[in-house]
Design a protein around this motif. Structure first.
Motif, PDB file in Angstrom:
ATOM      1  N   ALA A  66      -6.545   0.337   5.813  1.00  0.00           N
ATOM      2  CA  ALA A  66      -6.516  -0.237   4.500  1.00  0.00           C
ATOM      3  C   ALA A  66      -5.425  -1.270   4.383  1.00  0.00           C
ATOM      4  O   ALA A  66      -5.467  -1.948   3.586  1.00  0.00           O
ATOM      5  CB  ALA A  66      -5.940   1.150   3.629  1.00  0.00           C
ATOM      6  N   THR A  97      -4.975   6.901  -3.937  1.00  0.00           N
ATOM      7  CA  THR A  97      -4.576   5.898  -4.742  1.00  0.00           C
ATOM      8  C   THR A  97      -3.214   6.398  -5.337  1.00  0.00           C
ATOM      9  O   THR A  97      -3.258   7.617  -5.644  1.00  0.00           O
ATOM     10  CB  THR A  97      -5.203   5.220  -5.568  1.00  0.00           C
ATOM     11  N   VAL A 123       0.876  -1.408   0.067  1.00  0.00           N
ATOM     12  CA  VAL A 123      -0.053  -0.126  -0.176  1.00  0.00           C
ATOM     13  C   VAL A 123       0.852   1.172   0.037  1.00  0.00           C
ATOM     14  O   VAL A 123       1.654   1.304   0.690  1.00  0.00           O
ATOM     15  CB  VAL A 123      -0.965   0.123   1.209  1.00  0.00           C
ATOM     16  N   GLU A 181     -10.673  -1.024   5.539  1.00  0.00           N
ATOM     17  CA  GLU A 181     -11.275   0.290   4.961  1.00  0.00           C
ATOM     18  C   GLU A 181     -10.468   0.262   3.221  1.00  0.00           C
ATOM     19  O   GLU A 181      -9.582  -0.056   3.210  1.00  0.00           O
ATOM     20  CB  GLU A 181     -11.147   1.439   5.474  1.00  0.00           C
ATOM     21  N   LYS A 182     -11.422   1.020   2.653  1.00  0.00           N
ATOM     22  CA  LYS A 182     -10.481   1.244   1.517  1.00  0.00           C
ATOM     23  C   LYS A 182      -9.775   2.473   1.504  1.00  0.00           C
ATOM     24  O   LYS A 182      -9.976   3.413   2.389  1.00  0.00           O
ATOM     25  CB  LYS A 182     -11.708   1.593   0.467  1.00  0.00           C
ATOM     26  N   PRO A 183      -8.622   2.437   0.687  1.00  0.00           N
ATOM     27  CA  PRO A 183      -7.859   3.651   0.990  1.00  0.00           C
ATOM     28  C   PRO A 183      -8.472   4.774   0.401  1.00  0.00           C
ATOM     29  O   PRO A 183      -9.068   5.002  -0.530  1.00  0.00           O
ATOM     30  CB  PRO A 183      -6.560   3.360   0.213  1.00  0.00           C
ATOM     31  N   ASN A 229      -6.783   5.785   8.483  1.00  0.00           N
ATOM     32  CA  ASN A 229      -7.417   4.947   7.482  1.00  0.00           C
ATOM     33  C   ASN A 229      -6.122   4.337   6.541  1.00  0.00           C
ATOM     34  O   ASN A 229      -6.411   3.326   5.983  1.00  0.00           O
ATOM     35  CB  ASN A 229      -7.905   6.183   6.299  1.00  0.00           C
TER      36      ASN A 229
END
Length: 360
Positions: A324, A334, A117, A329-331, A320
């Protein structure tokens, strides 16, 4: 097992990163800074067990690290992110992503190769106002957003003279690259369309005038360099036909500091705004989150009430990142979005240099 994080950089933003990581249940294992004394002082303040004067040493001696956060001058973002990604760590990097789009692309490619990530501290997306507005937009309340106005303007906000903020080689530029948050937020609301070209003008009339120094930043350096802009106005067109205007300044003759995104959709318009007090202190700020529509032939203005957040999303943005990594959770952002943002920043500076529109 909790996510284990090492922090690179011992500056003032550490307190927000640390609070956010801990809020999400992560453990801060170490702090590294080329100034070992600063790393030790910050580690003691934050209750972190280990301090290092070298990042490579931290990565080697702390094999348990899952991730790092990067809080250093902009010039070093890309190199440190690449170092950490190559070592198999997830990365949370302060804004801007890097000095330019080329460096940001290299970071994105490294994250993809490492299957890790890579996120950036676009903390204004994590503000309660922004998240609430995005919920309405995602549900179709605004429809297609044709245009937006991104603004972060200060009257007296130059962050010191001769330090790294005002040295283009270290920072990449002045308020255009430092205050890119509202441009990012506008693009997020608009679905992050692909940029086509930008037309912009920068101004440097006040960049050496110490009466425009801000109440925050770093100490002046008499032998340092001050070679960046103090303000910029511009216009960006996207391949979708959407457009954004931008206004960013550290020093400009305005009434008060304003941080805002206004947008105009085919179903509704909106505004997310913070107006700071005359002295620039957060405690006197006022926040607005509103939608504007026509219903039954009448104008309807809707105020969206959310809890206050004096950290302007900084703690929640860091939380977050942990969520992630752990898949909870969604990041919030991006690498591809970061690349497009820096393409625009590059084009804004290119247009200001040439006096002509510049391709993104």
């Amino acid at each position: 097992m909790s996510t284990k994080i090492g922090i690179i950089g011992a500056g003032g933003m550490v307190k927000y990163h640390a609070a956010g990581f801990r809020k999400a249940g992560a453990e801060i294992v170490a702090i590294a800074d080329m100034n070992l004394a600063a790393a030790e002082k910050t580690a003691a303040r934050e209750g972190v067990a280990r301090a290092f004067g070298d990042v490579a040493q931290m990565l080697k001696q702390c094999p348990e690290l899952d991730a790092v956060s990067i809080i250093v001058p902009n010039k070093f973002h890309a190199a440190l992110a690449l170092q950490a990604l190559k070592a198999g760590r997830h990365v949370f990097c302060e804004k801007p992503p890097a000095l330019n789009a080329r460096e940001t692309r290299a970071m994105a490619a490294a994250a993809e190769k490492a299957k890790r990530v890579l996120m950036f501290d676009f903390n204004n997306r994590a503000r309660p106002e922004s998240r609430a507005m995005m919920e309405y937009i995602s549900q179709g309340a605004a429809g297609r957003i044709n245009s937006a106005q991104a603004k972060w303007v200060r009257r007296t906000g130059i962050p010191g003279f001769g330090g790294w903020f005002t040295n283009k080689a270290l920072s990449g530029g002045g308020p255009v690259i430092d205050l890119l948050h509202m441009l990012d937020l506008a693009l997020w609301f608009m679905g992050y369309p692909e940029p086509e070209w930008a037309l912009a003008q920068t101004f440097s009339d006040f960049i050496t005038d110490k009466s425009f120094k801000g109440p925050w930043g770093i100490p002046d350096s008499a032998k340092g360099v001050t070679d960046v802009e103090n303000a910029c106005h511009g216009f960006v067109r996207f391949k979708t036909g959407q457009v954004v205007t931008l206004q960013m300044s550290w020093a400009e003759l305005i009434a008060r500091e304003e941080v805002s995104v206004a947008f105009q959709g085919v179903k509704a318009g909106g505004l997310v705004r913070r107006l700071f007090g005359q002295d620039g202190i957060d405690e006197t700020a006022t926040d607005t989150c509103e939608l504007y529509a026509q219903e039954n032939g009448l104008p309807v203005n809707r105020s969206i009430i959310v809890p206050p957040d004096e950290t302007m999303g900084r703690v929640n943005a860091a939380a977050n990142f942990v969520a992630a990594i752990e898949g909870r959770e969604k990041p919030l952002n991006t690498p591809d979005q970061a690349v497009n943002l820096m393409r625009i920043i590059d084009a804004v500076y290119a247009s200001a240099r040439t006096g002509r529109p510049a391709r993104c």
